[in-house]
Design a protein around this motif. Sequence first.
Motif, PDB file in Angstrom:
ATOM      1  N   GLU A  79       0.858  -1.186   0.000  1.00 41.37           N
ATOM      2  CA  GLU A  79       0.000   0.000   0.000  1.00 41.37           C
ATOM      3  C   GLU A  79       0.894   1.235   0.000  1.00 41.37           C
ATOM      4  OE1 GLU A  79      -3.995  -0.723   2.381  1.00 41.37           O
ATOM      5  OE2 GLU A  79      -2.232  -1.119   3.636  1.00 41.37           O
ATOM      6  N   HIS A  81       1.080   5.709   0.271  1.00 41.90           N
ATOM      7  CA  HIS A  81       0.466   6.981   0.653  1.00 41.90           C
ATOM      8  C   HIS A  81       0.141   7.751  -0.631  1.00 41.90           C
ATOM      9  CE1 HIS A  81       1.318   6.696   4.945  1.00 41.90           C
ATOM     10  NE2 HIS A  81       2.542   6.291   4.663  1.00 41.90           N
ATOM     11  N   ALA A  87       3.524   2.852   2.102  1.00 42.76           N
ATOM     12  CA  ALA A  87       2.869   2.955   3.411  1.00 42.76           C
ATOM     13  C   ALA A  87       2.946   1.645   4.184  1.00 42.76           C
ATOM     14  CB  ALA A  87       1.407   3.356   3.242  1.00 42.76           C
ATOM     15  N   SER A  88       2.799   0.504   3.475  1.00 45.12           N
ATOM     16  CA  SER A  88       2.885  -0.769   4.174  1.00 45.12           C
ATOM     17  C   SER A  88       3.233  -1.899   3.205  1.00 45.12           C
ATOM     18  CB  SER A  88       1.583  -1.105   4.904  1.00 45.12           C
ATOM     19  OG  SER A  88       0.572  -1.452   4.003  1.00 45.12           O
ATOM     20  N   GLN A  90       2.892  -6.135   3.523  1.00 44.62           N
ATOM     21  CA  GLN A  90       2.493  -7.303   4.292  1.00 44.62           C
ATOM     22  C   GLN A  90       2.810  -8.541   3.466  1.00 44.62           C
ATOM     23  OE1 GLN A  90      -1.635  -6.037   4.672  1.00 44.62           O
ATOM     24  NE2 GLN A  90      -1.346  -5.973   6.888  1.00 44.62           N
ATOM     25  N   GLU A 102       4.864  -7.851   8.541  1.00 46.52           N
ATOM     26  CA  GLU A 102       4.192  -6.574   8.316  1.00 46.52           C
ATOM     27  C   GLU A 102       5.163  -5.439   8.600  1.00 46.52           C
ATOM     28  OE1 GLU A 102      -0.098  -4.795   9.176  1.00 46.52           O
ATOM     29  OE2 GLU A 102       1.016  -5.208  11.024  1.00 46.52           O
ATOM     30  N   TYR A 103       5.230  -4.502   7.655  1.00 40.59           N
ATOM     31  CA  TYR A 103       6.077  -3.327   7.767  1.00 40.59           C
ATOM     32  C   TYR A 103       5.230  -2.119   7.412  1.00 40.59           C
ATOM     33  CZ  TYR A 103       9.421  -7.100   7.263  1.00 40.59           C
ATOM     34  OH  TYR A 103      10.099  -8.280   7.409  1.00 40.59           O
ATOM     35  N   LYS A 104       5.375  -1.013   8.176  1.00 44.71           N
ATOM     36  CA  LYS A 104       4.637   0.214   7.893  1.00 44.71           C
ATOM     37  C   LYS A 104       5.581   1.403   7.966  1.00 44.71           C
ATOM     38  CE  LYS A 104       0.130  -1.397   9.266  1.00 44.71           C
ATOM     39  NZ  LYS A 104      -1.157  -1.039   9.805  1.00 44.71           N
ATOM     40  N   TRP A 105       5.252   2.424   7.136  1.00 44.92           N
ATOM     41  CA  TRP A 105       6.029   3.655   7.081  1.00 44.92           C
ATOM     42  C   TRP A 105       5.082   4.850   7.103  1.00 44.92           C
ATOM     43  CZ3 TRP A 105       6.775  -0.640   4.088  1.00 44.92           C
ATOM     44  CH2 TRP A 105       7.993  -1.301   4.229  1.00 44.92           C
ATOM     45  N   ASP A 106       5.538   5.960   7.680  1.00 46.59           N
ATOM     46  CA  ASP A 106       4.732   7.173   7.645  1.00 46.59           C
ATOM     47  C   ASP A 106       4.884   7.839   6.278  1.00 46.59           C
ATOM     48  OD1 ASP A 106       7.124   8.707   7.667  1.00 46.59           O
ATOM     49  OD2 ASP A 106       6.955   9.166   9.809  1.00 46.59           O
ATOM     50  N   ARG A 113       6.395   0.532  11.971  1.00 48.55           N
ATOM     51  CA  ARG A 113       6.118  -0.817  12.486  1.00 48.55           C
ATOM     52  C   ARG A 113       6.928  -1.829  11.690  1.00 48.55           C
ATOM     53  NH1 ARG A 113       2.659  -4.314  15.178  1.00 48.55           N
ATOM     54  NH2 ARG A 113       1.872  -6.106  14.045  1.00 48.55           N
TER      55      ARG A 113
END
Length: 120
Positions: A79, A81, A87-88, A90, A102-106, A113
Amino acid sequence: MQRIDIDDPAVDMDASQRLLYQGKLFTGEVAEYQGEALISLDGYTEGIQDGPTLEWFPDGTKRSEGVMRMGFVSGEYLEWHPNGTLASRQVFSEDGKRLKEEYKWDVQGNPTRTWRDSDA
């Protein structure tokens, strides 16, 4: 491969939440538009989401990308932004029944995460 618009009046769902087109289980691509902009494109097999799944923001920037296998996300799902920054990410098992990573970014690309299944 046949492509239909999700907003076509001939599109419906049955009691099992399978997609029907003209009263029959649909196999092919299902598109969704916002105005003239294509905002999603999903593969279906016998009424169940199966195959590539893609989404875009109305300006054409990619929003998400992955693969569905008989209604479940399989493998990598990404995903973004609206500014195009990832953004992520998975990673699911091939049968889609287990999230493995799972990895997430601003919006600036800073990690928020990081998680991995210890059994993966």
